[in-house]
Design an enzyme around this catalytic site. Structure first.
Site, PDB file in Angstrom:
ATOM      1  N   CYS A 206      55.563   5.834 -15.856  1.00  0.00           N
ATOM      2  CA  CYS A 206      56.386   4.853 -16.555  1.00  0.00           C
ATOM      3  C   CYS A 206      56.477   3.506 -15.839  1.00  0.00           C
ATOM      4  O   CYS A 206      56.992   2.545 -16.408  1.00  0.00           O
ATOM      5  CB  CYS A 206      57.785   5.416 -16.770  1.00  0.00           C
ATOM      6  N   HIS A 349      64.976  -0.573 -16.253  1.00  0.00           N
ATOM      7  CA  HIS A 349      64.151   0.559 -16.702  1.00  0.00           C
ATOM      8  C   HIS A 349      64.892   1.256 -17.845  1.00  0.00           C
ATOM      9  O   HIS A 349      64.282   1.629 -18.843  1.00  0.00           O
ATOM     10  CB  HIS A 349      63.894   1.501 -15.536  1.00  0.00           C
ATOM     11  N   HIS A 383      60.958   4.758 -25.419  1.00  0.00           N
ATOM     12  CA  HIS A 383      60.218   4.773 -24.150  1.00  0.00           C
ATOM     13  C   HIS A 383      58.727   4.861 -24.430  1.00  0.00           C
ATOM     14  O   HIS A 383      58.228   5.889 -24.877  1.00  0.00           O
ATOM     15  CB  HIS A 383      60.684   5.968 -23.310  1.00  0.00           C
TER      16      HIS A 383
END
Length: 452
Positions: A206, A349, A383
């Site tokens: 990620c 994030h 995401h």
């Protein structure tokens, strides 16, 4: 050699909230979050706790020059990267000339290809192509065992089983090797545009997109290259939801609750996990500032600092003290030559997982206090795994350009009293941070500055 300045002159983006950078940015400012039920068939193949995700909108691949034959040879993640790169180059004002039409190879007019690099990030690379190749391989075995007509014992010939077999690809793709390679995402861009400088893929889950942009920044700043395509791309929508199930089994996905529209809620005390996206891509055209000025190109923002660190703690859990995330952020701030007090906005994030949001918000409070505006782009897009950091960096650049930040969707009861933007907000922004963390323990942060 003195440090060279690095400008962002082009932005291309595909995400669940839009199929172009302009569409994505409009949706973010309007608070239009993406969320929908997962494909119904996935629930036939396996039990799932989470039943929502963020699907991609229709994408016009032909507009990016991807014809039917080339589409057969490319994984969807590489195709998304091409779409975003095509938009970014057009935004940066690069004209192209054909080198080999049959092989879809072009060059950027007036650019020395040996001084131009490609730096991309991805989590799974061609994972969907790998799944489809495996499915075809399994189908071949089934056909050998049952006969070519695949007659099954009557008791086993249920509707679901027949549907499963019918959905398996009959033909094994001869381009599987090049499709499943993670480096295909950067290689296809280098080939398409005759860019012969450094060509790398950062496969750090990620944080991949952020790391890729950081490495491109360093390459230009240090004089290795003059121009770079950089960002991240991901596609996780395999036909049986195997990638989705993996994250669901790891208990990282939002359980949804009674209302799917409010399932995705980073930094809210009622958060239950992240909303997985079908995929996405963002590509930035970065240039040495004087190079951009000689071309007469406007600048969206400058990249002025980068830092990264590693937790060395767990494959799936963020290090609870947040010390290494903090080190990545402070490293980027120091690299930029500023202090934490100078930072006006932080694009987090912000996954919506219980532990990550707790640790990240504590780090932000410790480093910045309650002064900078705090946003979470994943509250809108979901995401996008390896593309997420690149999408967030692109959004941060647009925030600096337009002096606006988008809101954090579904944030009602914040985990900490930070200066969260609850809706689109006009703001005086000069310096902004975009940060990422990843499974495995990778942390990365960028500092961007308003173009001056």
């Amino acid at each position: 050699m003195s440090r060279r300045r690095v400008a962002i002159t082009g932005i291309g983006m595909v995400s669940p909230v839009g199929s172009s950078a302009a569409a994505c940015w409009r949706a973010c400012l309007a608070g239009q979050a993406a969320v929908a039920p997962i494909p119904a068939a996935w629930l036939r193949w396996s039990p799932l706790t989470s039943t929502v995700w963020a699907p991609l909108p229709p994408v016009d691949f032909e507009a990016a020059g991807i014809g039917p034959l080339e589409a057969m040879r490319l994984d969807r993640s590489a195709m998304l990267a091409l779409v975003a790169a095509s938009e970014a180059l057009a935004d940066a004002g690069w004209q192209t000339s054909c080198v080999d039409a049959k092989r879809c190879i072009w060059r950027l007019d007036g650019l020395d290809g040996t001084r131009a690099g490609v730096f991309m990030g991805t989590g799974g690379g061609g994972i969907t192509s790998l799944v489809e190749s495996t499915n075809s391989h399994v189908l071949s075995a089934v056909r050998r065992l049952t006969g070519k007509n695949m007659r099954l014992p009557e008791a086993a010939a249920t509707e679901a089983l027949q549907e499963l077999i019918a959905s398996l690809p009959l033909r094994f793709n001869p381009f599987s090797v090049s499709m499943v390679m993670p480096n295909a995402i950067s290689a296809v861009l280098g080939i398409r545009y005759s860019l012969r400088g450094p060509n790398t893929v950062s496969a750090v889950a990620c944080a991949a997109g952020t790391v890729a942009i950081g490495h491109a920044f360093r390459s230009i700043r240090d004089g290795e290259t003059d121009v770079a395509l950089c960002g991240g791309s991901e596609y996780t929508g395999d036909p049986f939801g195997g990638s989705f199930r993996a994250f669901d089994t790891a208990k990282t996905l939002t359980t949804g609750g009674a209302c799917p529209a409010t399932a995705n809620r980073p930094f809210d005390k009622a958060r239950t996990g992240f909303l997985m996206a079908e995929g996405g891509a963002a590509v930035l055209v970065c240039e040495e500032l004087e190079h951009a000025c000689r071309r007469g190109r406007p600048v969206h923002a400058e990249i002025v600092g980068y830092g990264e660190s590693f937790d060395a703690y767990s494959m799936l859990v963020v290090e609870p003290s947040g010390e290494e995330l903090s080190r990545a952020i402070t490293g980027a701030i120091t690299d930029a030559g500023i202090t934490a007090a100078d930072v006006d906005a932080v694009n987090t994030h912000g996954t919506g997982t219980v532990i990550n949001d707790e640790v990240e918000s504590a780090v932000i409070e410790r480093l910045f206090g309650q002064r900078p505006l705090v946003t979470a782009t994943k509250s809108l897009t979901g995401h996008c795994i390896g593309a997420s950091g690149a999408i967030e960096a692109a959004v941060t650049a647009l925030s600096l350009r337009d002096q606006k930040v988008h809101g954090c969707v579904n944030l009602q009861d914040p985990v900490r009293p930070l200066n969260f933007a609850r809706q689109a907000t006009d703001a005086h922004l000069r310096w902004a941070v975009s940060q990422s963390s990843a499974f495995g323990g990778h942390n990365a942060a960028l500092v961007l500055r308003r173009a001056e």
